[in-house]
Enzyme design. Sequence first.
Site, mmCIF file in Angstrom:
data_model
loop_
_atom_site.group_PDB
_atom_site.id
_atom_site.type_symbol
_atom_site.label_atom_id
_atom_site.label_comp_id
_atom_site.label_asym_id
_atom_site.label_seq_id
_atom_site.Cartn_x
_atom_site.Cartn_y
_atom_site.Cartn_z
ATOM 1 N N PRO A 77 0.795 -1.225 0.000
ATOM 2 C CA PRO A 77 0.000 0.000 0.000
ATOM 3 C C PRO A 77 0.830 1.278 0.000
ATOM 4 C CG PRO A 77 -0.088 -1.063 2.138
ATOM 5 C CD PRO A 77 0.556 -2.036 1.204
ATOM 6 N N ASN A 78 0.343 2.233 -0.777
ATOM 7 C CA ASN A 78 0.878 3.603 -0.869
ATOM 8 C C ASN A 78 2.187 3.693 -1.668
ATOM 9 O OD1 ASN A 78 -1.233 4.761 0.803
ATOM 10 N ND2 ASN A 78 -0.247 3.694 2.488
ATOM 11 N N ARG A 126 4.996 10.978 -2.478
ATOM 12 C CA ARG A 126 4.622 10.699 -1.096
ATOM 13 C C ARG A 126 5.808 10.959 -0.156
ATOM 14 N NH1 ARG A 126 4.702 4.617 1.297
ATOM 15 N NH2 ARG A 126 3.851 5.137 3.332
ATOM 16 N N TYR A 158 10.918 9.066 1.630
ATOM 17 C CA TYR A 158 10.988 8.024 0.595
ATOM 18 C C TYR A 158 11.684 8.472 -0.686
ATOM 19 C CZ TYR A 158 7.706 5.727 3.733
ATOM 20 O OH TYR A 158 7.129 5.151 4.843
ATOM 21 N N ASN A 190 8.020 -5.675 -0.525
ATOM 22 C CA ASN A 190 7.896 -4.461 0.279
ATOM 23 C C ASN A 190 6.415 -4.352 0.612
ATOM 24 O OD1 ASN A 190 7.731 -2.014 1.491
ATOM 25 N ND2 ASN A 190 8.960 -0.899 -0.012
ATOM 26 N N ALA A 222 2.947 -0.663 5.004
ATOM 27 C CA ALA A 222 2.469 -0.685 6.395
ATOM 28 C C ALA A 222 1.923 -2.043 6.814
ATOM 29 C CB ALA A 222 1.411 0.390 6.584
ATOM 30 N N GLU A 270 12.487 -9.594 2.528
ATOM 31 C CA GLU A 270 11.727 -8.431 2.999
ATOM 32 C C GLU A 270 12.504 -7.168 2.650
ATOM 33 O OE1 GLU A 270 10.966 -8.391 7.214
ATOM 34 O OE2 GLU A 270 10.106 -6.365 7.129
ATOM 35 N N HIS A 309 12.481 -2.716 2.467
ATOM 36 C CA HIS A 309 11.901 -1.397 2.749
ATOM 37 C C HIS A 309 12.855 -0.328 2.250
ATOM 38 C CE1 HIS A 309 8.959 -3.314 5.300
ATOM 39 N NE2 HIS A 309 9.958 -4.015 5.818
ATOM 40 N N ARG A 346 12.907 4.360 12.805
ATOM 41 C CA ARG A 346 11.705 5.207 12.760
ATOM 42 C C ARG A 346 10.825 4.939 13.995
ATOM 43 N NH1 ARG A 346 9.077 4.895 6.984
ATOM 44 N NH2 ARG A 346 7.955 6.682 7.874
HETATM 45 C C1 DQA Z 1 8.039 1.080 3.930
HETATM 46 C C2 DQA Z 1 8.128 1.265 5.443
HETATM 47 C C3 DQA Z 1 6.770 1.088 6.090
HETATM 48 O O1 DQA Z 1 6.865 1.300 7.491
HETATM 49 C C4 DQA Z 1 5.783 2.079 5.526
HETATM 50 O O2 DQA Z 1 4.505 1.872 6.069
HETATM 51 C C5 DQA Z 1 5.739 2.086 4.045
HETATM 52 C C6 DQA Z 1 6.981 1.966 3.312
HETATM 53 C C7 DQA Z 1 9.387 1.408 3.251
HETATM 54 O O3 DQA Z 1 9.566 0.984 2.098
HETATM 55 O O4 DQA Z 1 10.217 2.107 3.829
HETATM 56 O O5 DQA Z 1 4.686 2.235 3.447
HETATM 57 O O6 DQA Z 1 7.739 -0.285 3.660
#
Ligand code: DQA
Length: 149
Positions: free
Chosen positions: A10-11, A18, A23, A74, A77, A98, A100, A107
Site C-alpha cells: 500500500p501507498n 509521497r 521516501y 515491500n 504498512a 523483505e 523497505h 523510525r
Molecule cells: C516502507 C516502510 C513502512 O513502514 C511504511 O509503512 C511504508 C513503506 C518502506 O519501504 O520504507 O509504506 O515499507
Amino acid sequence: MTKMLILNGPNLNLLGQRQPEIYGTTTLADIEDMCRAKAEALGVTLTFLQSNAEGALIDAIHGARGVENGIILNAGAYTHTSVALMDAIASAELPVVELHLSNIHAREAFRHKSFIAPVAVGQICGFGPAGYPLAIDALMAHLGRLGTP
Ligand code: DQA
C-alpha cells in the site's frame, strides 16, 4: 531461468510524491525500470506488481507458489500489521526477501515490529530505491545463482 516476483504494498504507487523527505523522489515506475535492467543483466524473468489491497497481495503470493523461484516483498504498512500476509508467505514454500526503502528500525516504534521478518530469508532496509537491485542480488545469492567475481 530464474523467475522472481517483486511485490509492492500500500501507498507505494505514490512513491516520488509521497513524503519525499522519507521516501525520496524516485517513482515506482523508475524503480521497476531499475529492477528490469538488473534482472536482464542476471537473466531473471521478473514480475513486478503493486497493490493497495491486502487480499490482492495475498493472492499474488498464492499465485507465485510453484511458479516463481522467490519473492521480494515491500509490504508497506502491512509489514507491521498483517498476520494474513505472514501466513501467506509461510504457505508459499518460496524464499522471500523483505524490503523497505526506509530504515524501519530507525523510525517510530510501531515500525520496528515486522510480521514478515520471521518468515523471510532476510531483510534489506534503509537504502532507498537501491535496495531493490540489492534484494535481487540477495535472492539470487540465496538461490545459489549469483555469479562470483
Ligand atoms: C516502507 C516502510 C513502512 O513502514 C511504511 O509503512 C511504508 C513503506 C518502506 O519501504 O520504507 O509504506 O515499507
